[in-house]
Design a protein around this motif. Structure first.
Motif, PDB file in Angstrom:
ATOM      1  N   MET A   1       0.951  -1.169   0.046  1.00  0.00           N
ATOM      2  CA  MET A   1      -0.090  -0.057   0.029  1.00  0.00           C
ATOM      3  C   MET A   1       1.004   1.238   0.064  1.00  0.00           C
ATOM      4  O   MET A   1       1.921   1.319   0.901  1.00  0.00           O
ATOM      5  N   ALA A   2       0.682   2.049  -0.878  1.00  0.00           N
ATOM      6  CA  ALA A   2       1.224   3.299  -0.994  1.00  0.00           C
ATOM      7  C   ALA A   2       1.105   4.342   0.249  1.00  0.00           C
ATOM      8  O   ALA A   2       0.212   4.084   0.829  1.00  0.00           O
ATOM      9  N   GLU A   3       2.332   5.112   0.409  1.00  0.00           N
ATOM     10  CA  GLU A   3       2.139   5.943   1.680  1.00  0.00           C
ATOM     11  C   GLU A   3       0.980   6.982   1.350  1.00  0.00           C
ATOM     12  O   GLU A   3       1.079   7.653   0.399  1.00  0.00           O
ATOM     13  N   LYS A   4       0.018   6.913   2.353  1.00  0.00           N
ATOM     14  CA  LYS A   4      -0.884   7.776   2.227  1.00  0.00           C
ATOM     15  C   LYS A   4      -1.141   8.491   3.781  1.00  0.00           C
ATOM     16  O   LYS A   4      -0.679   7.729   4.692  1.00  0.00           O
ATOM     17  N   ASN A   5      -1.560   9.514   3.822  1.00  0.00           N
ATOM     18  CA  ASN A   5      -1.726  10.175   5.237  1.00  0.00           C
ATOM     19  C   ASN A   5      -3.295   9.666   5.898  1.00  0.00           C
ATOM     20  O   ASN A   5      -3.687   8.974   5.116  1.00  0.00           O
ATOM     21  N   PHE A   6      -3.383   9.676   7.036  1.00  0.00           N
ATOM     22  CA  PHE A   6      -4.340   9.069   8.009  1.00  0.00           C
ATOM     23  C   PHE A   6      -5.523   9.491   7.317  1.00  0.00           C
ATOM     24  O   PHE A   6      -6.521   8.550   7.085  1.00  0.00           O
ATOM     25  N   GLU A   7      -5.895  10.821   7.213  1.00  0.00           N
ATOM     26  CA  GLU A   7      -7.127  11.122   6.649  1.00  0.00           C
ATOM     27  C   GLU A   7      -7.637  10.446   5.402  1.00  0.00           C
ATOM     28  O   GLU A   7      -8.690  10.045   5.187  1.00  0.00           O
ATOM     29  N   THR A   8      -6.617  10.238   4.641  1.00  0.00           N
ATOM     30  CA  THR A   8      -6.870   9.522   3.131  1.00  0.00           C
ATOM     31  C   THR A   8      -7.405   8.385   3.351  1.00  0.00           C
ATOM     32  O   THR A   8      -8.179   7.563   2.703  1.00  0.00           O
ATOM     33  N   LEU A   9      -6.595   7.632   4.058  1.00  0.00           N
ATOM     34  CA  LEU A   9      -6.799   6.270   4.575  1.00  0.00           C
ATOM     35  C   LEU A   9      -8.182   5.974   5.127  1.00  0.00           C
ATOM     36  O   LEU A   9      -8.917   5.030   4.814  1.00  0.00           O
ATOM     37  N   LEU A  10      -8.395   6.803   6.080  1.00  0.00           N
ATOM     38  CA  LEU A  10      -9.778   6.734   6.625  1.00  0.00           C
ATOM     39  C   LEU A  10     -11.199   6.990   5.745  1.00  0.00           C
ATOM     40  O   LEU A  10     -12.009   6.294   6.029  1.00  0.00           O
ATOM     41  N   LYS A  11     -10.743   7.900   5.319  1.00  0.00           N
ATOM     42  CA  LYS A  11     -11.945   8.146   3.810  1.00  0.00           C
ATOM     43  C   LYS A  11     -11.951   6.941   3.295  1.00  0.00           C
ATOM     44  O   LYS A  11     -13.190   6.650   2.857  1.00  0.00           O
ATOM     45  N   GLU A  12     -11.025   6.144   2.564  1.00  0.00           N
ATOM     46  CA  GLU A  12     -11.099   5.080   1.714  1.00  0.00           C
ATOM     47  C   GLU A  12     -11.679   4.033   2.813  1.00  0.00           C
ATOM     48  O   GLU A  12     -12.646   3.301   2.212  1.00  0.00           O
ATOM     49  N   LEU A  13     -11.484   3.898   3.939  1.00  0.00           N
ATOM     50  CA  LEU A  13     -12.116   2.833   4.781  1.00  0.00           C
ATOM     51  C   LEU A  13     -13.486   3.055   4.785  1.00  0.00           C
ATOM     52  O   LEU A  13     -14.418   2.284   4.974  1.00  0.00           O
ATOM     53  N   GLU A  14     -14.054   4.332   4.925  1.00  0.00           N
ATOM     54  CA  GLU A  14     -15.396   4.754   5.109  1.00  0.00           C
ATOM     55  C   GLU A  14     -15.926   4.333   3.885  1.00  0.00           C
ATOM     56  O   GLU A  14     -17.152   4.008   3.809  1.00  0.00           O
ATOM     57  N   GLU A  15     -15.318   4.720   2.694  1.00  0.00           N
ATOM     58  CA  GLU A  15     -16.016   4.267   1.481  1.00  0.00           C
ATOM     59  C   GLU A  15     -16.325   2.688   1.210  1.00  0.00           C
ATOM     60  O   GLU A  15     -17.347   2.204   0.860  1.00  0.00           O
ATOM     61  N   VAL A  16     -15.317   2.222   1.862  1.00  0.00           N
ATOM     62  CA  VAL A  16     -15.311   0.551   1.940  1.00  0.00           C
ATOM     63  C   VAL A  16     -16.617   0.055   2.590  1.00  0.00           C
ATOM     64  O   VAL A  16     -17.137  -0.737   2.269  1.00  0.00           O
ATOM     65  N   VAL A  17     -16.812   0.791   3.829  1.00  0.00           N
ATOM     66  CA  VAL A  17     -17.645   0.323   4.615  1.00  0.00           C
ATOM     67  C   VAL A  17     -19.120   0.655   4.077  1.00  0.00           C
ATOM     68  O   VAL A  17     -20.050  -0.184   4.200  1.00  0.00           O
ATOM     69  N   LYS A  18     -19.059   1.779   3.576  1.00  0.00           N
ATOM     70  CA  LYS A  18     -20.407   2.301   2.894  1.00  0.00           C
ATOM     71  C   LYS A  18     -20.806   1.215   1.681  1.00  0.00           C
ATOM     72  O   LYS A  18     -21.973   0.960   1.440  1.00  0.00           O
ATOM     73  N   ASP A  19     -19.711   0.940   1.007  1.00  0.00           N
ATOM     74  CA  ASP A  19     -20.080  -0.222  -0.151  1.00  0.00           C
ATOM     75  C   ASP A  19     -20.447  -1.578   0.453  1.00  0.00           C
ATOM     76  O   ASP A  19     -21.123  -2.168  -0.078  1.00  0.00           O
ATOM     77  N   LEU A  20     -19.715  -2.033   1.540  1.00  0.00           N
ATOM     78  CA  LEU A  20     -20.322  -3.094   2.447  1.00  0.00           C
ATOM     79  C   LEU A  20     -21.660  -3.248   2.752  1.00  0.00           C
ATOM     80  O   LEU A  20     -22.380  -4.229   2.882  1.00  0.00           O
ATOM     81  N   GLU A  21     -22.165  -2.180   3.182  1.00  0.00           N
ATOM     82  CA  GLU A  21     -23.420  -1.931   3.703  1.00  0.00           C
ATOM     83  C   GLU A  21     -24.410  -2.079   2.590  1.00  0.00           C
ATOM     84  O   GLU A  21     -25.660  -2.390   2.897  1.00  0.00           O
TER      85      GLU A  21
END
Length: 60
Positions: A1-21
């Motif tokens: 996984m490429a170096e990303k900041n915390f906010e970017t990672l968290l936003k991506e995680l939120e999108e994954v959760v939304k997709d899984l819902e």
């Protein structure tokens, strides 16, 4: 996984959760999203743990 900041990672995680819902997501895609979510959450955790160590080190 490429170096990303915390906010970017968290936003991506939120999108994954939304997709899984989404109840319409195919099982194979859901499994891939779940695995991505685990990677993202681990990366976020590691960043938070590193930040905590820095803060504790500064306090001492």
């Amino acid at each position: 996984m490429a170096e990303k900041n915390f906010e970017t990672l968290l936003k991506e995680l939120e999108e994954v959760v939304k997709d899984l819902e989404n109840k319409e997501i195919p099982l194979d895609e859901a499994v891939k999203k779940y695995q991505l979510g685990l990677e993202l959450s681990k990366a976020c955790y590691n960043m938070l743990e590193g930040a905590e160590k820095l803060v504790v080190k500064e306090i001492k």
